[in-house]
Design an enzyme around this catalytic site. Structure first.
Site, mmCIF file in Angstrom:
data_model
loop_
_atom_site.group_PDB
_atom_site.id
_atom_site.type_symbol
_atom_site.label_atom_id
_atom_site.label_comp_id
_atom_site.label_asym_id
_atom_site.label_seq_id
_atom_site.Cartn_x
_atom_site.Cartn_y
_atom_site.Cartn_z
ATOM 1 C CE LYS A 120 51.540 25.448 4.698
ATOM 2 N NZ LYS A 120 52.896 25.607 4.179
ATOM 3 C CE LYS A 200 49.740 30.761 14.497
ATOM 4 N NZ LYS A 200 49.928 30.800 13.167
ATOM 5 C CE LYS A 203 49.949 35.427 6.267
ATOM 6 N NZ LYS A 203 51.308 35.548 5.873
HETATM 7 P P1 ADP Z 1 49.771 33.135 8.999
HETATM 8 O O1 ADP Z 1 49.368 32.141 10.063
HETATM 9 O O2 ADP Z 1 49.002 34.402 9.104
HETATM 10 O O3 ADP Z 1 49.711 32.522 7.603
HETATM 11 P P2 ADP Z 1 52.581 32.806 8.702
HETATM 12 O O4 ADP Z 1 52.432 31.333 8.865
HETATM 13 O O5 ADP Z 1 52.921 33.356 7.344
HETATM 14 O O6 ADP Z 1 51.267 33.504 9.261
HETATM 15 O O7 ADP Z 1 53.634 33.310 9.773
HETATM 16 C C1 ADP Z 1 54.734 34.155 9.540
HETATM 17 C C2 ADP Z 1 55.465 34.306 10.854
HETATM 18 O O8 ADP Z 1 54.609 34.954 11.830
HETATM 19 C C3 ADP Z 1 55.875 32.974 11.493
HETATM 20 O O9 ADP Z 1 57.135 33.113 12.117
HETATM 21 C C4 ADP Z 1 54.793 32.700 12.512
HETATM 22 O O10 ADP Z 1 55.238 31.909 13.579
HETATM 23 C C5 ADP Z 1 54.451 34.130 12.991
HETATM 24 N N1 ADP Z 1 53.029 34.191 13.384
HETATM 25 C C6 ADP Z 1 51.952 34.094 12.582
HETATM 26 N N2 ADP Z 1 50.797 34.191 13.277
HETATM 27 C C7 ADP Z 1 51.161 34.352 14.574
HETATM 28 C C8 ADP Z 1 50.425 34.519 15.789
HETATM 29 N N3 ADP Z 1 49.103 34.550 15.823
HETATM 30 N N4 ADP Z 1 51.120 34.655 16.932
HETATM 31 C C9 ADP Z 1 52.467 34.645 16.910
HETATM 32 N N5 ADP Z 1 53.220 34.493 15.800
HETATM 33 C C10 ADP Z 1 52.591 34.341 14.635
#
Ligand code: ADP
Ligand code: TRP
Length: 331
Positions: A120, A200, A203
């Site tokens: 982060k 991947k 957001k």
């Molecule tokens: P972001 O990467 O968009 O900020 P988060 O970290 O808030 O997403 O993830 C929320 C949930 O969604 C977690 O359990 C995370 O493992 C899953 N997740 C987020 N992006 C992906 C992805 N590209 N593929 C699979 N799972 C994901």
């Protein structure tokens, strides 16, 4: 000696989702889908991690809107409040007290090893104390509900391992069994959903496709998925194509094979594949869109569900917090 709060018949499943932006296909296939399925396998507790989100969002209107969006999305997609407890993290402030207690038995070294904190910072987030101690709040979330299984994505595994360590530090320090050791369950094999640029989906990478995006908000990212420049008439490799990977999340095995055949045969362009993907996304999420919009419009129903969820969660949290307070001599 303090006892562990009473044993249960069924497993307690717990997870949290940060309301840090509108939810995307990666969140759905990596997390939400599995959370909803698990409501039939144990006592499921899911919360919207708005205390955690304060480490990245400091705009109250946005935090409120995102929180409601997460709740409406889960409910519209099938989370049943009769089966699973859905609540806002901040409606159970007991977790912040437990966070403090856990912080006093946790060494700096443990937090300094946290990969997600370093990631982060690398992405330009401000190094606040809250961002650094984020894993302690997450441990409190898990331990305060006596969770057995925490379904998460790979990126959260280290946090669960840290939670196991913190539970042990506390139990060892106070010679008690207050905290149950939680385990994690990794989200399905489909779990690295690629974004429109092939990385991947996230957001924070600006490469996501929203679950409930419509019109140009859906069309633009889908038609903009990055592909190679193989001419239309030539054969193409489905396995290395992001459009095909995303299509596969929605398609039956026959449909997948059929599209893979068209890729390999040549004469099938990426534009056509993208249009088919677009149709799949609309067909899959379209039926839930009205329900989600209704829930967002009818704030009272949403609020009632979250308040009832918090009431149920708080009863559980109080028991564990009281046992911890007792074990360390606060009462
Ligand atoms: P972001 O990467 O968009 O900020 P988060 O970290 O808030 O997403 O993830 C929320 C949930 O969604 C977690 O359990 C995370 O493992 C899953 N997740 C987020 N992006 C992906 C992805 N590209 N593929 C699979 N799972 C994901
Ligand atoms: N840190 C998790 C994420 O970013 C969200 C979260 C907060 C969580 N508390 C939790 C997940 C407790 C599981 C259990 O995805």
């Amino acid at each position: 000696m303090s006892q562990q709060p009473s044993s249960r018949q069924s497993k307690r499943i717990l997870s949290g989702v940060q309301p840090s932006g509108y939810l995307h296909l990666g969140n759905y296939f990596g997390a939400i889908q599995q959370h909803i399925e698990l409501q039939n396998e144990g006592e499921a507790f899911y919360f919207i991690a708005n205390y955690h989100a304060l480490t990245t969002i400091q705009e109250p209107a946005m935090l409120r809107a995102n929180t409601r969006d997460v709740a409406a999305t889960y409910l519209a997609l099938g989370l049943d409040p009769q089966k699973a407890v859905l609540f806002r993290q901040s409606d159970v402030p007991e977790v912040t007290e437990l966070t403090w207690i856990l912080s006093t038995v946790t060494g700096m070294g443990l937090l300094e090893r946290a990969v997600s904190y370093k990631d982060k910072l690398g992405r330009g987030l401000k190094a606040s104390v809250g961002l650094f101690t984020y894993p302690i709040l997450m441990a409190a979330d898990i331990l305060i509900y006596n969770s057995d299984i925490v379904p998460v994505g790979q990126d959260q595994v280290q946090h669960i391992e840290m939670t196991q360590d913190m539970a042990q530090y506390f139990n060892n320090t106070y010679q008690c069994e207050v905290f149950r050791r939680p385990g994690y369950r990794l989200n399905k094999a489909t779990c690295k959903v690629p974004g429109t640029d092939g990385q991947k989906m996230s957001k924070s990478y600006g490469n996501s496709i929203g679950i409930f995006a419509t019109g140009s908000e859906l069309k633009k990212p889908v038609m903009g998925i990055v592909t190679d420049s193989t001419p239309l008439e030539e054969p193409k490799d489905p396995e290395s194509c992001t459009v095909f990977a995303l299509y596969s999340l929605f398609a039956s095995s026959e449909e997948k094979e059929e599209m893979a055949g068209r890729y390999r045969a040549g004469g099938f362009g990426y534009g056509s594949a993208k249009k088919e993907l677009l149709t799949k996304i609309k067909d899959y999420f379209g039926p839930y869109l009205d329900r989600r919009n209704e829930l967002l419009k009818d704030g009272d129903t949403l609020e009632d569900i979250l308040v009832a969820g918090a009431r149920a969660a708080r009863v559980e949290a109080r028991k564990v917090l009281d046992a911890a307070r007792d074990a360390c001599g606060l009462v």
